[in-house]
Scaffold this active site. Structure first.
Site, PDB file in Angstrom:
ATOM      1  N   SER A  78     -50.542   8.801  41.288  1.00 12.92           N
ATOM      2  CA  SER A  78     -49.153   8.895  40.832  1.00 12.92           C
ATOM      3  C   SER A  78     -48.642   7.666  40.104  1.00 12.92           C
ATOM      4  CB  SER A  78     -48.223   9.218  42.009  1.00 12.92           C
ATOM      5  OG  SER A  78     -48.225  10.593  42.254  1.00 12.92           O
ATOM      6  N   THR A 139     -55.949  16.820  50.931  1.00 14.68           N
ATOM      7  CA  THR A 139     -56.588  16.235  52.106  1.00 14.68           C
ATOM      8  C   THR A 139     -57.143  17.302  53.049  1.00 14.68           C
ATOM      9  OG1 THR A 139     -54.436  16.149  53.220  1.00 14.68           O
ATOM     10  CG2 THR A 139     -55.151  14.176  52.038  1.00 14.68           C
ATOM     11  N   TYR A 175     -39.645  14.384  46.387  1.00 16.77           N
ATOM     12  CA  TYR A 175     -40.767  14.022  45.517  1.00 16.77           C
ATOM     13  C   TYR A 175     -41.657  15.239  45.305  1.00 16.77           C
ATOM     14  CZ  TYR A 175     -44.493  11.063  43.649  1.00 16.77           C
ATOM     15  OH  TYR A 175     -45.440  10.484  42.838  1.00 16.77           O
ATOM     16  N   SER A 176     -41.821  15.642  44.049  1.00 16.96           N
ATOM     17  CA  SER A 176     -42.620  16.818  43.720  1.00 16.96           C
ATOM     18  C   SER A 176     -43.424  16.566  42.458  1.00 16.96           C
ATOM     19  CB  SER A 176     -41.727  18.046  43.522  1.00 16.96           C
ATOM     20  OG  SER A 176     -42.477  19.144  43.031  1.00 16.96           O
ATOM     21  N   ASN A 177     -44.734  16.664  42.554  1.00 18.01           N
ATOM     22  CA  ASN A 177     -45.598  16.470  41.397  1.00 18.01           C
ATOM     23  C   ASN A 177     -45.360  17.516  40.320  1.00 18.01           C
ATOM     24  OD1 ASN A 177     -47.582  14.177  42.098  1.00 18.01           O
ATOM     25  ND2 ASN A 177     -47.518  15.411  43.947  1.00 18.01           N
ATOM     26  N   GLY A 311     -49.604   5.212  44.184  1.00 13.50           N
ATOM     27  CA  GLY A 311     -50.204   6.517  43.960  1.00 13.50           C
ATOM     28  C   GLY A 311     -51.416   6.744  44.817  1.00 13.50           C
TER      29      GLY A 311
END
Length: 355
Positions: A78, A139, A175-177, A311
């Site tokens: 990130s 993960t 927080y969102s990619n 990140g």
């Protein structure tokens, strides 16, 4: 994960008479502590008032036991986001887009709520867009199923667009990619070129970031690099090779600590953005926890305001921060093994920034 490692600096500012060799010893100890806590390797670059120090600890490869290089490349996860945000703000400076434009104006039909979600909200994670990685956590034991798969950005957006918003746009922070995948598509729509090509042309080449790249579908890290590992049960799996299209404009870039230093130094030094837009980039809202437009920002207990981003991506963790005057900078890459956790990473940044 492709997510931020929070920066919570809490250390005491040492006197100006602190010996240089003691500072280097302190940096070595900080690196070794990260390895003792479970990382396979770490490299750190510290800059204080023009003096550069680099250290490494651990091994780059669990099979060959090659030592970690302080010049090795790594996936930055990130920490990609400030590069994407910088390109967007350059486009704002060129009057090709406005921060408060609804995304529907530029990418019609992409998002069900595109008329109420603005460019600014995407940059600051206040859009409410669902995090697509909730459906494919990096993960999890399912990671091998999509580790080498190619993803178009539309594939990732489709996952998020099928879910309701987490909140009404502009009213909260999460927080969102997904936000930055949309921004990558926006860059391509405005410029007619892939987001990675724009980052290369506008940032890498002018700054001489010769060891940085936007890899596209390339699964290997070029040049010398430490191998990244991910825990699977009690074992460690080598996950160095992966198709980074899963991260895309939210976290696919590759770099080095020296190149990241060039970037943060240029950013705070005014080489990449007009002063007014840099001020926008570093101005968080009261409810965003210090997150501004593609940057984490914080005034540390040592009295130093720092900006940057952290990140993570399978196998690798990154931090890249600078004080607003550019005199203190810290860049680091960790290769994960059985750890460390976020607390250890925070402690590492504490020791480097405030030493």
């Amino acid at each position: 994960m492709i997510g931020k490692l929070s920066l919570l600096v809490a250390a005491t500012l040492l006197t100006q008479t602190f010996p240089a060799h003691a500072a280097q010893d302190s940096l070595h100890r900080a690196a070794q502590e990260i390895v003792d806590l479970g990382a396979t390797g770490v490299q750190i670059r510290s800059v204080r008032d023009g003096r550069v120090r680099t250290v490494a600890a651990g091994v780059a490869d669990l099979v060959t036991h090659e030592p970690v290089s302080t010049e090795g490349r790594f996936r930055i996860g990130s920490t990609t986001k400030p590069f994407v945000a910088t390109v967007l703000l350059q486009l704002v400076a060129e009057h090709r887009i406005r921060l408060d434009d609804p995304i529907e104006e530029h990418l019609p039909g992409l998002l069900p709520d595109g008329k109420t979600i603005t460019v600014r909200m995407l940059l600051q994670h206040t859009s409410g867009l669902y995090e697509y990685l909730r459906n494919m956590p990096l993960t999890s034991d399912d990671f091998p199923k999509y580790r080498f798969k190619h993803f178009e950005p539309e594939d990732l957006i489709e996952i998020a667009a099928a879910k309701p918003l987490d909140f009404r746009p502009g009213t909260a922070y999460s927080y969102s990619n997904t936000n930055y995948v949309v921004l990558g598509m926006l860059i391509e729509r405005i410029t007619g070129r892939p987001w990675g090509a724009e980052v290369t042309e506008r940032i890498f080449l002018p700054l001489g970031m010769d060891h940085s790249s936007a890899p596209g579908d390339r699964i290997r890290i070029p040049g010398r690099h430490a191998r990244g590992y991910q825990q699977a049960g009690r074992s460690l799996v080598d996950v160095t090779e992966m198709n980074p299209s899963l991260a895309g404009s939210a976290g696919a870039l590759i770099s080095t600590t020296a190149d990241l230093d060039r970037f943060v130094r240029a950013l705070v030094g005014g080489r990449l953005l007009p002063r007014t837009l840099f001020a926008e980039m570093t101005r968080p809202l009261p409810f965003t926890g210090g997150y501004a437009l593609g940057l984490e920002t914080r005034t540390t207990p040592c009295g130093v305001t720092v900006i940057g981003h952290s990140g993570g991506i399978p196998g690798y963790g990154t931090v890249a921060f600078a004080s607003l005057d550019g005199t203190r900078r810290v860049l680091a890459s960790l290769t994960f093994g059985h750890g460390p956790g976020d607390d250890a990473v925070r402690a590492l940044v504490d020791k480097v920034v405030c030493a």
